[in-house]
Write a protein that holds these residues in place. Structure first.
Motif, PDB file in Angstrom:
ATOM      1  N   GLU A  80       0.830  -1.200   0.000  1.00 26.31           N
ATOM      2  CA  GLU A  80       0.000   0.000   0.000  1.00 26.31           C
ATOM      3  C   GLU A  80       0.868   1.256   0.000  1.00 26.31           C
ATOM      4  OE1 GLU A  80      -4.127   0.579   1.954  1.00 26.31           O
ATOM      5  OE2 GLU A  80      -2.663   1.067   3.504  1.00 26.31           O
ATOM      6  N   VAL A  81       0.420   2.245  -0.774  1.00 29.15           N
ATOM      7  CA  VAL A  81       1.083   3.535  -0.817  1.00 29.15           C
ATOM      8  C   VAL A  81       0.113   4.596  -0.293  1.00 29.15           C
ATOM      9  CG1 VAL A  81       0.420   3.803  -3.249  1.00 29.15           C
ATOM     10  CG2 VAL A  81       2.172   5.285  -2.282  1.00 29.15           C
ATOM     11  N   ILE A  82       0.606   5.480   0.568  1.00 29.48           N
ATOM     12  CA  ILE A  82      -0.192   6.609   1.051  1.00 29.48           C
ATOM     13  C   ILE A  82       0.056   7.781   0.114  1.00 29.48           C
ATOM     14  CG2 ILE A  82      -0.521   8.244   2.944  1.00 29.48           C
ATOM     15  CD1 ILE A  82       0.313   5.993   4.847  1.00 29.48           C
ATOM     16  N   ILE A  83      -1.036   8.346  -0.406  1.00 26.35           N
ATOM     17  CA  ILE A  83      -0.913   9.311  -1.489  1.00 26.35           C
ATOM     18  C   ILE A  83      -2.048  10.326  -1.409  1.00 26.35           C
ATOM     19  CG2 ILE A  83      -2.305   7.957  -3.128  1.00 26.35           C
ATOM     20  CD1 ILE A  83      -0.114   8.597  -5.222  1.00 26.35           C
ATOM     21  N   GLY A  84      -1.808  11.532  -1.861  1.00 28.75           N
ATOM     22  CA  GLY A  84      -2.821  12.572  -1.819  1.00 28.75           C
ATOM     23  C   GLY A  84      -3.993  12.275  -2.737  1.00 28.75           C
ATOM     24  N   ASP A  85      -5.202  12.644  -2.294  1.00 27.19           N
ATOM     25  CA  ASP A  85      -6.389  12.333  -3.092  1.00 27.19           C
ATOM     26  C   ASP A  85      -6.469  13.174  -4.373  1.00 27.19           C
ATOM     27  OD1 ASP A  85      -7.014  14.779  -1.845  1.00 27.19           O
ATOM     28  OD2 ASP A  85      -9.121  14.253  -1.566  1.00 27.19           O
ATOM     29  N   ARG A  86      -5.666  14.235  -4.466  1.00 27.09           N
ATOM     30  CA  ARG A  86      -5.652  15.063  -5.676  1.00 27.09           C
ATOM     31  C   ARG A  86      -4.328  14.942  -6.425  1.00 27.09           C
ATOM     32  NH1 ARG A  86      -7.714  20.762  -3.256  1.00 27.09           N
ATOM     33  NH2 ARG A  86      -7.463  21.470  -5.416  1.00 27.09           N
ATOM     34  N   SER A  87      -3.546  13.956  -6.071  1.00 28.26           N
ATOM     35  CA  SER A  87      -2.222  13.814  -6.671  1.00 28.26           C
ATOM     36  C   SER A  87      -2.315  13.291  -8.099  1.00 28.26           C
ATOM     37  CB  SER A  87      -1.362  12.864  -5.837  1.00 28.26           C
ATOM     38  OG  SER A  87      -1.878  11.544  -5.905  1.00 28.26           O
ATOM     39  N   HIS A  88      -1.311  13.634  -8.880  1.00 25.31           N
ATOM     40  CA  HIS A  88      -1.264  13.218 -10.290  1.00 25.31           C
ATOM     41  C   HIS A  88      -1.181  11.707 -10.403  1.00 25.31           C
ATOM     42  CE1 HIS A  88       0.049  12.993 -14.503  1.00 25.31           C
ATOM     43  NE2 HIS A  88      -0.396  14.229 -14.633  1.00 25.31           N
ATOM     44  N   ILE A  89      -0.368  11.082  -9.570  1.00 21.81           N
ATOM     45  CA  ILE A  89      -0.229   9.624  -9.626  1.00 21.81           C
ATOM     46  C   ILE A  89      -1.569   8.944  -9.395  1.00 21.81           C
ATOM     47  CG2 ILE A  89       0.800   7.605  -8.506  1.00 21.81           C
ATOM     48  CD1 ILE A  89       3.251   9.277  -7.879  1.00 21.81           C
ATOM     49  N   HIS A  90      -2.342   9.456  -8.445  1.00 24.68           N
ATOM     50  CA  HIS A  90      -3.613   8.819  -8.106  1.00 24.68           C
ATOM     51  C   HIS A  90      -4.692   9.066  -9.160  1.00 24.68           C
ATOM     52  CE1 HIS A  90      -6.883   7.184  -5.801  1.00 24.68           C
ATOM     53  NE2 HIS A  90      -7.510   8.346  -5.746  1.00 24.68           N
ATOM     54  N   ILE A  91      -4.757  10.280  -9.694  1.00 22.64           N
ATOM     55  CA  ILE A  91      -5.854  10.634 -10.592  1.00 22.64           C
ATOM     56  C   ILE A  91      -5.567  10.291 -12.050  1.00 22.64           C
ATOM     57  CG2 ILE A  91      -7.228  12.569 -11.495  1.00 22.64           C
ATOM     58  CD1 ILE A  91      -6.978  13.900  -8.781  1.00 22.64           C
TER      59      ILE A  91
END
Length: 297
Positions: A80-91
């Protein structure tokens, strides 16, 4: 009468300069998959120096750079990676889950691009408590943060996240697609901004203006694993020095021009704010992105 058009879609809408074209035409090349391309090696050595890391590797895109970085740190599927909900990687980059089997655990991004430190720590799983959960292995930050209007993460904030990662035995990756923009805006050298990070991806084809490519930096062991994954993902290229030559010109000559980009973005925001029916928060423009435009009825 309108006689021209300005393309404001992205800072990726650049054209290689004459100096870049000349460097590409005269680039000394060899097989980079075998580690023999001299121009690629020069670029990688320079990027490692600028970021204060041991080694670097050229990749075709920032998306591949982030994907490789996450997969190196989360080698076991189901991590699991903790990542911002508006981050480029996530979106915008679906590879970490579809290809890597890595589970993203999102934490809310504030308007300044940061995530609350306490919320990050609360999101870290304790593998001893429940074997049903994925194992937290990585924290990802983004600097500058594109979906938060090009906001810069301060060195103090990055250091705090780095300390938190070390406390829990995690790794820290920075999506530094526009890290040079952050460096120029904050007046802090790139190597200091990413000192706490185990890996960083740096885009060369955005504000720096190279036609293609990104670089990943990290430890020698990290880059050795990254090179294998680059080949697996189809990112190993032969005479890539043709592209790296343009990137070297960009790094050597265009960083100093970023301050002008930031000033132009601020001027654009100020101008838009003077148009009836539009409202822009000029104070929110820190780098080269103007995103807080509101239409007023």
């Amino acid at each position: 009468m309108v006689t021209g058009r300005v393309d404001l879609r992205s800072d990726t809408m650049t054209k290689p300069s004459e100096a870049m074209r000349a460097a590409m035409a005269n680039a000394e090349v060899d097989d980079d998959v075998l580690g023999c391309d001299p121009t690629a090696l020069r670029l990688e050595i320079e990027m490692a120096r600028l970021t204060g890391k041991e080694a670097a590797i050229f990749v075709p895109s920032g998306t591949m750079g982030n994907l490789i970085s996450v997969l190196v740190h989360c080698e076991m599927r189901g991590s699991e990676v903790i990542i911002g909900d508006r981050s480029h990687i996530h979106i915008y980059e679906n590879g970490i889950s579809t290809i890597g089997g890595v589970h993203p655990r999102t934490v809310k991004n504030k308007e300044d691009g940061t995530m609350d430190i306490d919320l990050i720590e609360a999101a870290i799983r304790d593998p001893k408590l429940d074997i049903c959960y994925p194992v937290t292995r990585l924290i990802c930050l983004e600097n500058t943060h594109v979906n938060c209007g090009g906001k810069c993460l301060s060195v103090e904030y990055v250091d705090r996240v780095g300390d938190l990662a070390k406390k829990h035995g995690l790794k820290l990756h920075i999506d530094g697609a526009r890290i040079f923009n952050a460096s120029v805006a904050l007046g802090v050298p790139v190597h200091r901004l990413v000192q706490a990070a185990d890996s960083v991806s740096v885009c060369l084809s955005k504000g720096l203006g190279a036609p293609v490519g990104s670089v990943i930096v990290g430890s020698k062991a990290f880059i050795a694993r990254a090179k294998t994954l680059r080949k697996t993902l189809g990112g190993g290229m032969k005479q890539v020095g043709v592209l790296c030559a343009a990137a070297l010109v960009a790094v050597q000559h265009n960083v100093g021009k970023l301050e002008g980009d930031h000033k132009k973005a601020k001027s654009l925001a100020e101008g838009l704010n003077e148009i009836k029916g539009l409202k822009v928060d000029v104070s929110s423009v820190e780098t080269n992105i103007v995103s807080s435009l509101v239409m007023i009825a």
